[in-house]
Motif scaffolding. Sequence first.
Motif, PDB file in Angstrom:
ATOM      1  N   THR A 103      50.995 112.158   2.131  1.00 60.09           N
ATOM      2  CA  THR A 103      50.949 113.329   1.254  1.00 60.09           C
ATOM      3  C   THR A 103      52.301 113.567   0.583  1.00 60.09           C
ATOM      4  O   THR A 103      52.376 113.856  -0.619  1.00 60.09           O
ATOM      5  CB  THR A 103      50.552 114.580   2.058  1.00 60.09           C
ATOM      6  OG1 THR A 103      49.294 114.358   2.691  1.00 60.09           O
ATOM      7  CG2 THR A 103      50.473 115.798   1.153  1.00 60.09           C
TER       8      THR A 103
ATOM      9  N   LEU B 113      53.164 113.679  -3.408  1.00 58.88           N
ATOM     10  CA  LEU B 113      53.795 114.858  -4.013  1.00 58.88           C
ATOM     11  C   LEU B 113      55.135 114.507  -4.657  1.00 58.88           C
ATOM     12  O   LEU B 113      55.487 115.036  -5.717  1.00 58.88           O
ATOM     13  CB  LEU B 113      53.983 115.951  -2.967  1.00 58.88           C
ATOM     14  CG  LEU B 113      52.715 116.665  -2.501  1.00 58.88           C
ATOM     15  CD1 LEU B 113      53.020 117.599  -1.338  1.00 58.88           C
ATOM     16  CD2 LEU B 113      52.087 117.458  -3.665  1.00 58.88           C
TER      17      LEU B 113
ATOM     18  N   VAL C 187      54.890 115.139  -8.406  1.00 58.52           N
ATOM     19  CA  VAL C 187      55.416 116.479  -8.705  1.00 58.52           C
ATOM     20  C   VAL C 187      56.949 116.463  -8.814  1.00 58.52           C
ATOM     21  O   VAL C 187      57.518 116.840  -9.841  1.00 58.52           O
ATOM     22  CB  VAL C 187      54.973 117.500  -7.632  1.00 58.52           C
ATOM     23  CG1 VAL C 187      55.558 118.877  -7.963  1.00 58.52           C
ATOM     24  CG2 VAL C 187      53.452 117.572  -7.549  1.00 58.52           C
TER      25      VAL C 187
ATOM     26  N   PRO D 169      57.713 118.022  -1.492  1.00 61.72           N
ATOM     27  CA  PRO D 169      57.045 117.027  -0.652  1.00 61.72           C
ATOM     28  C   PRO D 169      57.089 117.346   0.841  1.00 61.72           C
ATOM     29  O   PRO D 169      56.302 116.787   1.608  1.00 61.72           O
ATOM     30  CB  PRO D 169      57.833 115.734  -0.935  1.00 61.72           C
ATOM     31  CG  PRO D 169      58.503 115.981  -2.239  1.00 61.72           C
ATOM     32  CD  PRO D 169      58.835 117.436  -2.230  1.00 61.72           C
TER      33      PRO D 169
ATOM     34  N   GLY E   3      54.780 121.116   1.210  1.00 59.41           N
ATOM     35  CA  GLY E   3      53.369 120.922   0.887  1.00 59.41           C
ATOM     36  C   GLY E   3      52.551 120.501   2.097  1.00 59.41           C
ATOM     37  O   GLY E   3      51.584 121.179   2.481  1.00 59.41           O
TER      38      GLY E   3
END
Length: 629
Positions: A128, A132, A136, A191, A194
């Motif tokens: 994940t 991210l 992002v 990161p 999140g």
Amino acid sequence: MVTPLSAWPWESLGAYKYLLYGPLVAQAVYTVIIDGESKGKSYFWGLHLLILWTIRYFIFSLSSSLANMLFINHGRRINHEGVDFKQNDLEWDWDNFLILQALMASIAYYTFPSLQGLPLWNTGGLITALVLHMGVSEPLYYWIHRCTHAKQALFRDYHSLHHGSPVPQPSTAGNATFLEHLILTAVMGVPMLGPCLLLKNGSLGLIYCYITTFDSLRCLGHCNIEVIPHQLFQAFPFLRHLIYTPTYHSLHHTEMNTNLCLFMPLYDAVGNTLNARSWLLHKQISSKSGCHEERAPDFVFLAHVVDFSSSMHAPFVWRSFASKPFTVRFFQIPCLPFAFGMMLAMWAWGKTFTNSFYNLRGRLHHTWVVPRFGFQYFLQFAAEGINQQIEEAILKADRLGVKVVSLAALNKNEALNGGGALFVSKHEGLKVRVVHGNTLTAAVILNCIPKDVEEVLLTGATSKLGRAIALYLCRKRVRVLMLTQSVERFQKVQKEAPLDCQGYLVQVTKYQSARNCKTWIIGKLTAPEEQNWAPEGTHFHQFVVPPIAPFRKDCTYGGLAGMRLPADVEGLGCCEYTMDRGVVHACHAGGVVHLLEGWTHHEVGPVDIDRIDLVWEAAIRHGLRPVFG
């Protein structure tokens, strides 16, 4: 008026800023000792932060050391300029962002309860975080970074500080304004927070891995040495868009509107800010080809290590420490065992290494260090090995096309090699000029003695420098009390003086003979009880290495003879032993003058008394200024 959020809140605290870690330390101690026994490991948040932040300091420090190890990376340097004192001072507080992020991490722990029960590891959280970061953090950073370059006011007020460093260094990565690091902290936080807050698959391992990887990549981009082989991108072309290189990021510091990404050049390609020279330049430097081959120096100062403490006064150990005159500091004490181990390794390695460099009027000056410590020069069995290392350095300089090699204090010891004469006589075809620099050393000492002095005490009186000082002063009708036990050596020096001046040279065997003399010139170690014979108000000039300790409170002590380099010197960023910034030992300066004058003779063996004034005048003419001690 200071622009809002450009200055750091604790800017005025100086070194006391580290007290801001105090609450974190207290929290760690309290949790570990009192409140943590029955709770999970993630409750030791303060302890984890201290461990993690220690690792982060180590990453930046190790990266800085590797970047400044010229003896192993000189062929892969990207920007060949030196890191000067101005850049050292500009980046002095590079670690402010570590304090900021430690405080923000502590606040986050108590703000978000889900951080208080994290497992040690969760693979899903790592995946994940990668998504991210790529989806992002990277584009967010790219957009903000591009804005700081596009808007003149933003660049001037916030981002120009980071670009004030001409030569990228790992510490340059941390050198930015308060607002920039607030934004960077948010970019880093996405990161990590999140997975921890939204998807509930975060872990302590994720936080450790992400932060240390982030720091390592930041250091990589700013290290100024190319470490990624170009063959990797040839075999896997897609990688060049996923990971930047030091060369890639260095172009951003020279052509600032290009290569704006965080770590992934993909976003520069998409945003049309990719520098067209990125991959070609990377290949050139990685393969050591083209214009990036290391330039041979015009001048080499062949230095040596004085003792264990001073061995840590090198740019590749602590760049900030090396940028100030050497003094023993408390933080060196735990490192002494490491310094001892390094001494053994250097002794076994047995090769000179490049420690620093600077440019003076287009001529490159290197400092090479013979890997021997001061005390080793006084071990009889070590003499042959030391001379061999000095000889190898001279021959290497000759092969490279170096014009002048200047020998530091013990490397030109009379008993060791006759002030360099051994090498000149052994290799008659040397093109490089070997210089001991003692002519200028003698000139500096002589010119700092008041003109109205009528009598001086001279210890080390029959040494190479002592002889030159004695003969020069007696020609000026100054009475010289030559402290020596050897009648034969005294008479040898006395016979070199003109007949009408020989009476001004007087042999003495005890310090008591100078109890009425207020000018002492120290050429050998002088114990406190021997200094006690000097009358009140005496000034101790000295040319002994290491210099004597200032014992008498009612007397004054001069430092070692030195000269300040001209103002147009470039790239000088470390102090030479105890000398001030921009000041070098007189023997070093003597070699510089030899080069600037274009003299073609070797300066070895005894000092030529008739050349003392000539060398002095040449030094002054070239803009060198004496540092009177």
